[in-house]
Design a protein around this motif. Structure first.
Motif, mmCIF file in Angstrom:
data_model
loop_
_atom_site.group_PDB
_atom_site.id
_atom_site.type_symbol
_atom_site.label_atom_id
_atom_site.label_comp_id
_atom_site.label_asym_id
_atom_site.label_seq_id
_atom_site.Cartn_x
_atom_site.Cartn_y
_atom_site.Cartn_z
ATOM 1 N N UNK A 39 0.819 -1.213 0.000
ATOM 2 C CA UNK A 39 0.000 0.000 0.000
ATOM 3 C C UNK A 39 0.855 1.267 0.000
ATOM 4 N N UNK A 40 2.158 1.127 -0.166
ATOM 5 C CA UNK A 40 3.057 2.279 -0.144
ATOM 6 C C UNK A 40 2.639 3.337 -1.157
ATOM 7 N N UNK A 41 2.291 2.917 -2.371
ATOM 8 C CA UNK A 41 1.934 3.876 -3.423
ATOM 9 C C UNK A 41 0.696 4.681 -3.046
ATOM 10 N N UNK A 42 -0.252 4.033 -2.364
ATOM 11 C CA UNK A 42 -1.464 4.733 -1.940
ATOM 12 C C UNK A 42 -1.131 5.764 -0.868
ATOM 13 N N UNK A 43 -0.296 5.397 0.089
ATOM 14 C CA UNK A 43 0.090 6.339 1.134
ATOM 15 C C UNK A 43 0.862 7.517 0.553
ATOM 16 N N UNK A 44 1.758 7.228 -0.382
ATOM 17 C CA UNK A 44 2.503 8.314 -1.025
ATOM 18 C C UNK A 44 1.558 9.278 -1.726
ATOM 19 N N UNK A 45 0.562 8.722 -2.393
ATOM 20 C CA UNK A 45 -0.389 9.562 -3.126
ATOM 21 C C UNK A 45 -1.252 10.375 -2.162
ATOM 22 N N UNK A 46 -1.677 9.760 -1.073
ATOM 23 C CA UNK A 46 -2.465 10.481 -0.058
ATOM 24 C C UNK A 46 -1.703 11.700 0.457
ATOM 25 N N UNK A 47 -0.411 11.532 0.705
ATOM 26 C CA UNK A 47 0.374 12.610 1.312
ATOM 27 C C UNK A 47 0.534 13.805 0.385
ATOM 28 N N UNK A 48 0.225 13.632 -0.887
ATOM 29 C CA UNK A 48 0.333 14.731 -1.848
ATOM 30 C C UNK A 48 -0.899 15.635 -1.832
ATOM 31 N N UNK A 49 -1.966 15.165 -1.167
ATOM 32 C CA UNK A 49 -3.221 15.919 -1.177
ATOM 33 C C UNK A 49 -3.231 16.943 -0.041
ATOM 34 N N UNK A 50 -2.568 18.061 -0.288
ATOM 35 C CA UNK A 50 -2.466 19.102 0.725
ATOM 36 C C UNK A 50 -3.806 19.767 1.013
ATOM 37 N N UNK A 51 -4.735 19.635 0.084
ATOM 38 C CA UNK A 51 -6.031 20.291 0.257
ATOM 39 C C UNK A 51 -6.972 19.517 1.161
ATOM 40 N N UNK A 52 -6.617 18.287 1.530
ATOM 41 C CA UNK A 52 -7.478 17.520 2.425
ATOM 42 C C UNK A 52 -7.475 18.154 3.814
ATOM 43 N N UNK A 81 6.157 5.543 8.856
ATOM 44 C CA UNK A 81 7.322 5.754 7.996
ATOM 45 C C UNK A 81 6.918 6.063 6.561
ATOM 46 N N UNK A 82 5.855 5.408 6.096
ATOM 47 C CA UNK A 82 5.434 5.576 4.711
ATOM 48 C C UNK A 82 4.561 6.799 4.495
ATOM 49 N N UNK A 83 3.910 7.267 5.562
ATOM 50 C CA UNK A 83 2.776 8.149 5.371
ATOM 51 C C UNK A 83 2.637 9.189 6.469
ATOM 52 N N UNK A 84 2.615 8.747 7.722
ATOM 53 C CA UNK A 84 2.259 9.612 8.829
ATOM 54 C C UNK A 84 3.292 10.665 9.177
ATOM 55 N N UNK A 85 4.559 10.251 9.303
ATOM 56 C CA UNK A 85 5.588 11.203 9.718
ATOM 57 C C UNK A 85 5.711 12.374 8.754
ATOM 58 N N UNK A 86 5.563 12.090 7.478
ATOM 59 C CA UNK A 86 5.650 13.149 6.469
ATOM 60 C C UNK A 86 4.550 14.184 6.673
ATOM 61 N N UNK A 87 3.331 13.709 6.917
ATOM 62 C CA UNK A 87 2.216 14.635 7.120
ATOM 63 C C UNK A 87 2.377 15.442 8.402
ATOM 64 N N UNK A 88 2.883 14.790 9.457
ATOM 65 C CA UNK A 88 3.097 15.490 10.723
ATOM 66 C C UNK A 88 4.182 16.553 10.573
ATOM 67 N N UNK A 89 5.276 16.192 9.912
ATOM 68 C CA UNK A 89 6.371 17.146 9.708
ATOM 69 C C UNK A 89 5.921 18.345 8.883
ATOM 70 N N UNK A 90 5.007 18.109 7.963
ATOM 71 C CA UNK A 90 4.490 19.191 7.129
ATOM 72 C C UNK A 90 3.362 19.956 7.819
ATOM 73 N N UNK A 91 3.084 19.544 9.075
ATOM 74 C CA UNK A 91 2.054 20.198 9.892
ATOM 75 C C UNK A 91 0.668 20.167 9.236
ATOM 76 N N UNK A 92 0.411 19.083 8.513
ATOM 77 C CA UNK A 92 -0.905 18.896 7.920
ATOM 78 C C UNK A 92 -1.859 18.193 8.889
#
Length: 226
Positions: A39-52, A81-92
């Protein structure tokens, strides 16, 4: 209605639209996710949706190994590692919006009871559940002719998993069936037999737990990605 997607971007765009639709009538959305590298590709794609509106999304584990969340076998660690930390670091999104399953060895049922109560505080059900499918057709910790037949209302814990590690927890069949939207993922040629079983009308849900998609109640959009 069953929607079939062969493109990750299209699938995630659809799910983002569904999240926004749910938020028209609810204050928050509960998204249940699996571990696993498929599911890595799905998590990567989710993290690109800044408008969510990430601050309104609560993320639960649909299944977990009974290990520390710092353990390399932890599904939660993999998700972060795949999804959550990136969103937290970006303060989303806040770290508090991620809900790990914490197992307490000193109290055999504590982890399951705590997770149930935590989910109840967020509404008591999954709005969207994402399920990776194993080669035997299992989803989450629901294995053919085994844990799929458990009738618990929320979460189950077991110590004889057909796949290592043996000790796991999982959302129950009944809990998953209450979800508004279900996604099952058949990723890779190794899942071909599971996919064929999923489409075979003579196969029961006990034989192919991925068929839980067909039992989801309150459904607005059944989605699976191959």
């Amino acid at each position: 209605m069953i929607n079939v997607y062969y493109n990750t971007k299209e699938l995630v765009n659809k799910l983002c639209n569904e999240i926004n639709n749910i938020l028209k009538t609810k204050d928050t959305v509960v998204l249940a996710v699996p571990g696993g590298r498929s599911v890595r590709a799905i998590y990567d794609e989710f993290s690109l949706h800044e408008d969510l509106p990430w601050e309104k999304i609560h993320i639960f584990m649909v299944d977990e190994r009974l290990v520390s969340i710092d353990d390399d076998q932890s599904n939660f660690k993999l998700v972060m590692e795949q999804f959550g930390n990136k969103l937290i670091e970006q303060k989303k999104i806040s770290k508090q919006n991620f809900h790990p399953f914490i197992y307490d060895e000193s109290n055999d049922n504590f982890g399951v009871e705590q997770y149930e109560n935590e989910l109840k505080r967020c509404g008591g059900m999954f709005d969207i559940v994402i399920l990776g499918v194993g080669e035997d057709g299992h989803v989450a910790g629901l294995f053919p002719n085994y844990t799929i037949i458990d009738i618990s209302d929320y979460f189950i814990k077991f110590d004889k998993s057909p796949k290592l590690p043996k000790e796991r927890m999982s959302a129950s069949k009944n809990l998953i069936e209450k979800s508004s939207i279900g996604v099952v993922l058949f990723v890779g040629e190794g899942k071909r037999n599971a996919y064929d079983s999923f489409l075979n009308p003579e196969k029961s849900i006990a034989e192919c737990p991925a068929k839980i998609l067909n039992n989801i109640l309150k459904i607005r959009s059944k989605t699976f990605f191959v």
